[in-house]
Motif scaffolding. Structure first.
Motif, PDB file in Angstrom:
ATOM      1  N   VAL A  13      56.976   3.469  -3.361  1.00 17.79           N
ATOM      2  CA  VAL A  13      57.606   3.139  -4.516  1.00 17.79           C
ATOM      3  C   VAL A  13      59.017   3.524  -4.754  1.00 17.79           C
ATOM      4  CG1 VAL A  13      57.447   2.933  -6.859  1.00 17.79           C
ATOM      5  CG2 VAL A  13      55.196   3.094  -5.654  1.00 17.79           C
ATOM      6  N   ARG A  14      59.420   4.812  -4.405  1.00 18.35           N
ATOM      7  CA  ARG A  14      60.598   5.217  -4.513  1.00 18.35           C
ATOM      8  C   ARG A  14      61.448   4.735  -3.583  1.00 18.35           C
ATOM      9  NH1 ARG A  14      63.156   9.801  -6.522  1.00 18.35           N
ATOM     10  NH2 ARG A  14      65.304  10.241  -5.493  1.00 18.35           N
ATOM     11  N   ARG A  15      61.019   4.395  -2.518  1.00 14.57           N
ATOM     12  CA  ARG A  15      61.920   3.926  -1.254  1.00 14.57           C
ATOM     13  C   ARG A  15      62.334   2.514  -1.563  1.00 14.57           C
ATOM     14  NH1 ARG A  15      61.808   0.175   1.182  1.00 14.57           N
ATOM     15  NH2 ARG A  15      59.503  -0.130   1.084  1.00 14.57           N
ATOM     16  N   GLY A  16      61.445   1.744  -2.077  1.00 14.01           N
ATOM     17  CA  GLY A  16      61.591   0.246  -2.476  1.00 14.01           C
ATOM     18  C   GLY A  16      62.595   0.173  -3.679  1.00 14.01           C
ATOM     19  N   LEU A  17      62.519   1.240  -4.876  1.00 15.44           N
ATOM     20  CA  LEU A  17      63.401   0.990  -5.670  1.00 15.44           C
ATOM     21  C   LEU A  17      64.788   1.547  -5.267  1.00 15.44           C
ATOM     22  CD1 LEU A  17      61.090   2.275  -8.569  1.00 15.44           C
ATOM     23  CD2 LEU A  17      61.907   0.116  -8.503  1.00 15.44           C
ATOM     24  N   GLU A  18      64.876   2.526  -4.199  1.00 13.53           N
ATOM     25  CA  GLU A  18      66.196   2.925  -3.891  1.00 13.53           C
ATOM     26  C   GLU A  18      66.679   1.806  -3.220  1.00 13.53           C
ATOM     27  OE1 GLU A  18      65.001   6.423  -1.933  1.00 13.53           O
ATOM     28  OE2 GLU A  18      65.521   7.664  -3.697  1.00 13.53           O
ATOM     29  N   GLN A  19      66.025   0.957  -2.371  1.00 15.36           N
ATOM     30  CA  GLN A  19      66.570  -0.002  -1.775  1.00 15.36           C
ATOM     31  C   GLN A  19      67.155  -1.173  -2.534  1.00 15.36           C
ATOM     32  OE1 GLN A  19      67.166  -0.352   1.772  1.00 15.36           O
ATOM     33  NE2 GLN A  19      68.178  -2.026   1.052  1.00 15.36           N
ATOM     34  N   LEU A  20      66.297  -1.419  -3.663  1.00  4.98           N
ATOM     35  CA  LEU A  20      66.744  -2.474  -4.586  1.00  4.98           C
ATOM     36  C   LEU A  20      68.071  -2.036  -5.420  1.00  4.98           C
ATOM     37  CD1 LEU A  20      66.049  -5.010  -6.065  1.00  4.98           C
ATOM     38  CD2 LEU A  20      64.660  -3.614  -7.869  1.00  4.98           C
TER      39      LEU A  20
ATOM     40  N   LEU B 218      64.039 -11.079 -10.925  1.00  2.00           N
ATOM     41  CA  LEU B 218      64.459  -9.952 -10.119  1.00  2.00           C
ATOM     42  C   LEU B 218      63.408  -9.262  -9.091  1.00  2.00           C
ATOM     43  CD1 LEU B 218      66.733  -7.767  -9.744  1.00  2.00           C
ATOM     44  CD2 LEU B 218      65.677  -6.490 -11.410  1.00  2.00           C
ATOM     45  N   TRP B 219      62.156  -9.000  -9.918  1.00  3.99           N
ATOM     46  CA  TRP B 219      61.276  -8.500  -8.994  1.00  3.99           C
ATOM     47  C   TRP B 219      60.749  -9.336  -7.731  1.00  3.99           C
ATOM     48  CZ3 TRP B 219      60.212  -3.393  -8.967  1.00  3.99           C
ATOM     49  CH2 TRP B 219      58.781  -2.792  -8.222  1.00  3.99           C
ATOM     50  N   GLY B 220      60.237 -10.586  -8.221  1.00  3.02           N
ATOM     51  CA  GLY B 220      59.669 -11.278  -7.265  1.00  3.02           C
ATOM     52  C   GLY B 220      60.897 -11.595  -6.160  1.00  3.02           C
ATOM     53  N   GLU B 221      61.892 -11.984  -6.757  1.00  6.19           N
ATOM     54  CA  GLU B 221      62.737 -12.436  -5.405  1.00  6.19           C
ATOM     55  C   GLU B 221      63.209 -11.211  -4.476  1.00  6.19           C
ATOM     56  OE1 GLU B 221      66.270 -14.264  -7.423  1.00  6.19           O
ATOM     57  OE2 GLU B 221      65.059 -15.959  -7.679  1.00  6.19           O
ATOM     58  N   HIS B 222      63.084 -10.073  -4.879  1.00 11.00           N
ATOM     59  CA  HIS B 222      63.487  -8.822  -3.942  1.00 11.00           C
ATOM     60  C   HIS B 222      62.305  -8.024  -3.678  1.00 11.00           C
ATOM     61  CE1 HIS B 222      67.556  -9.884  -4.901  1.00 11.00           C
ATOM     62  NE2 HIS B 222      67.268  -9.821  -6.210  1.00 11.00           N
ATOM     63  N   ARG B 223      61.103  -8.515  -3.670  1.00 13.02           N
ATOM     64  CA  ARG B 223      59.949  -7.752  -3.425  1.00 13.02           C
ATOM     65  C   ARG B 223      59.801  -7.611  -1.989  1.00 13.02           C
ATOM     66  NH1 ARG B 223      54.768 -10.309  -5.475  1.00 13.02           N
ATOM     67  NH2 ARG B 223      55.663  -9.488  -7.388  1.00 13.02           N
ATOM     68  N   GLN B 224      60.040  -8.673  -1.133  1.00 13.91           N
ATOM     69  CA  GLN B 224      59.997  -8.522   0.474  1.00 13.91           C
ATOM     70  C   GLN B 224      61.171  -7.942   0.890  1.00 13.91           C
ATOM     71  OE1 GLN B 224      59.267 -12.242   2.121  1.00 13.91           O
ATOM     72  NE2 GLN B 224      56.920 -12.094   1.502  1.00 13.91           N
ATOM     73  N   THR B 225      62.403  -8.183   0.314  1.00 13.59           N
ATOM     74  CA  THR B 225      63.394  -7.687   0.977  1.00 13.59           C
ATOM     75  C   THR B 225      63.863  -5.904   0.652  1.00 13.59           C
ATOM     76  OG1 THR B 225      64.997  -8.036  -0.904  1.00 13.59           O
ATOM     77  CG2 THR B 225      65.069  -9.895   1.197  1.00 13.59           C
ATOM     78  N   SER B 226      63.034  -5.757  -0.449  1.00 14.32           N
ATOM     79  CA  SER B 226      63.058  -4.178  -0.609  1.00 14.32           C
ATOM     80  C   SER B 226      61.852  -3.500  -0.443  1.00 14.32           C
ATOM     81  CB  SER B 226      63.604  -3.916  -2.264  1.00 14.32           C
ATOM     82  OG  SER B 226      64.725  -4.605  -2.581  1.00 14.32           O
TER      83      SER B 226
ATOM     84  N   LEU C 268      58.906  -3.835  -1.947  1.00 13.95           N
ATOM     85  CA  LEU C 268      58.400  -3.186  -3.452  1.00 13.95           C
ATOM     86  C   LEU C 268      56.980  -3.419  -3.394  1.00 13.95           C
ATOM     87  CD1 LEU C 268      61.324  -4.827  -5.661  1.00 13.95           C
ATOM     88  CD2 LEU C 268      61.103  -2.243  -5.238  1.00 13.95           C
ATOM     89  N   PRO C 269      56.292  -2.728  -4.292  1.00 13.53           N
ATOM     90  CA  PRO C 269      54.770  -3.118  -4.317  1.00 13.53           C
ATOM     91  C   PRO C 269      54.613  -4.542  -4.857  1.00 13.53           C
ATOM     92  CG  PRO C 269      55.475  -1.087  -5.464  1.00 13.53           C
ATOM     93  CD  PRO C 269      56.568  -1.659  -4.881  1.00 13.53           C
ATOM     94  N   PRO C 270      53.414  -4.801  -4.776  1.00 13.32           N
ATOM     95  CA  PRO C 270      53.182  -6.474  -5.443  1.00 13.32           C
ATOM     96  C   PRO C 270      52.752  -6.442  -6.793  1.00 13.32           C
ATOM     97  CG  PRO C 270      51.219  -5.598  -3.649  1.00 13.32           C
ATOM     98  CD  PRO C 270      52.374  -4.525  -3.842  1.00 13.32           C
ATOM     99  N   TRP C 271      53.390  -5.684  -7.730  1.00 16.74           N
ATOM    100  CA  TRP C 271      53.174  -5.685  -9.134  1.00 16.74           C
ATOM    101  C   TRP C 271      53.706  -6.943  -9.960  1.00 16.74           C
ATOM    102  CZ3 TRP C 271      55.302   0.318  -9.371  1.00 16.74           C
ATOM    103  CH2 TRP C 271      54.376   0.989  -8.834  1.00 16.74           C
ATOM    104  N   GLU C 272      52.967  -7.081 -11.033  1.00 13.66           N
ATOM    105  CA  GLU C 272      53.589  -8.037 -11.748  1.00 13.66           C
ATOM    106  C   GLU C 272      54.318  -7.286 -12.960  1.00 13.66           C
ATOM    107  OE1 GLU C 272      50.429  -9.922 -14.209  1.00 13.66           O
ATOM    108  OE2 GLU C 272      49.583  -7.998 -14.288  1.00 13.66           O
ATOM    109  N   ILE C 273      55.234  -8.473 -13.466  1.00 10.57           N
ATOM    110  CA  ILE C 273      55.759  -8.031 -14.553  1.00 10.57           C
ATOM    111  C   ILE C 273      55.244  -7.759 -15.901  1.00 10.57           C
ATOM    112  CG2 ILE C 273      57.837  -8.807 -16.128  1.00 10.57           C
ATOM    113  CD1 ILE C 273      59.134 -10.070 -13.679  1.00 10.57           C
ATOM    114  N   VAL C 274      55.051  -6.793 -16.670  1.00 13.79           N
ATOM    115  CA  VAL C 274      54.226  -6.683 -17.626  1.00 13.79           C
ATOM    116  C   VAL C 274      54.974  -6.362 -19.161  1.00 13.79           C
ATOM    117  CG1 VAL C 274      52.401  -5.747 -16.463  1.00 13.79           C
ATOM    118  CG2 VAL C 274      54.098  -4.159 -17.278  1.00 13.79           C
ATOM    119  N   GLY C 275      56.401  -6.437 -19.015  1.00 17.70           N
ATOM    120  CA  GLY C 275      57.139  -6.197 -20.076  1.00 17.70           C
ATOM    121  C   GLY C 275      58.665  -6.467 -19.651  1.00 17.70           C
ATOM    122  N   LEU C 276      59.247  -7.011 -20.734  1.00 22.64           N
ATOM    123  CA  LEU C 276      60.753  -7.230 -20.890  1.00 22.64           C
ATOM    124  C   LEU C 276      61.511  -7.247 -21.939  1.00 22.64           C
ATOM    125  CD1 LEU C 276      63.161  -8.501 -19.034  1.00 22.64           C
ATOM    126  CD2 LEU C 276      62.299 -10.873 -19.822  1.00 22.64           C
TER     127      LEU C 276
END
Length: 158
Positions: A66-73, A111-119, A121-129
């Motif tokens: 999770v950390r590595r994916g967020l750092e990549q993003l 943001l999350w969906g478009e960068h899920r594969q390149t970064s 990221l875990p296959p989580w869903e957006i639960v708040g905005l």
């Protein structure tokens, strides 16, 4: 059987017409005051800054991934201010430049969906905005409530 309010005309009826509702004196005075404060005329605005808080959640994932994916993003998109994470959820905060709230929200929701594969990221869903304009953000901070300023900048555990 047709459902309608009593006395309502059928859809497509030639007698049906839209009417407007008067805004009232208070609204017109406020709008005039806003126009004067902005230089005398209500010109079409350009892009504005919006503070975005995106919350995602899902099945547990290894904390290191999770950390590595967020750092990549954050590396790929340096506009990200801060990310907080746990094994099953994360929160991303950043500033977005957009014409209006609708545009800012649309970009944030992609943001999350478009960068899920390149970064990776875990296959989580957006639960708040949350999308708030710059003035509201600073007002909240000055009043001592709302999201705290994004310090320290970076990726941190909850």
């Amino acid at each position: 059987m047709r459902r309608a309010r009593p006395g309502a005309t059928p859809r497509g009826s030639a007698e049906r017409a839209l009417t407007s509702v008067a805004a009232g004196d208070a609204y017109e005075e406020e709008a005039a005051g806003d126009a004067l404060a902005d230089g005398g005329a209500m010109a079409e605005e350009g892009p504005r800054l919006w503070h975005i808080t995106l919350s995602v959640s899902g099945a547990e994932a290894p904390l290191a991934e999770v950390r590595r994916g967020l750092e990549q993003l954050a590396h790929d998109h340096p506009f990200l201010l801060t990310s907080r994470y746990a094994v099953d959820h994360a929160e991303i905060r950043y500033w977005e430049e957009a014409r209006d709230l609708h545009d800012a929200a649309a970009v944030a929701l992609r943001l999350w969906g478009e960068h899920r594969q390149t970064s990776r990221l875990p296959p989580w869903e957006i639960v708040g905005l949350e999308v708030i304009d710059r003035q509201t953000y600073h007002h909240r901070i000055a009043e001592g409530y709302g999201p705290l300023p994004a310090t320290p900048v970076g990726v941190h555990p909850f």
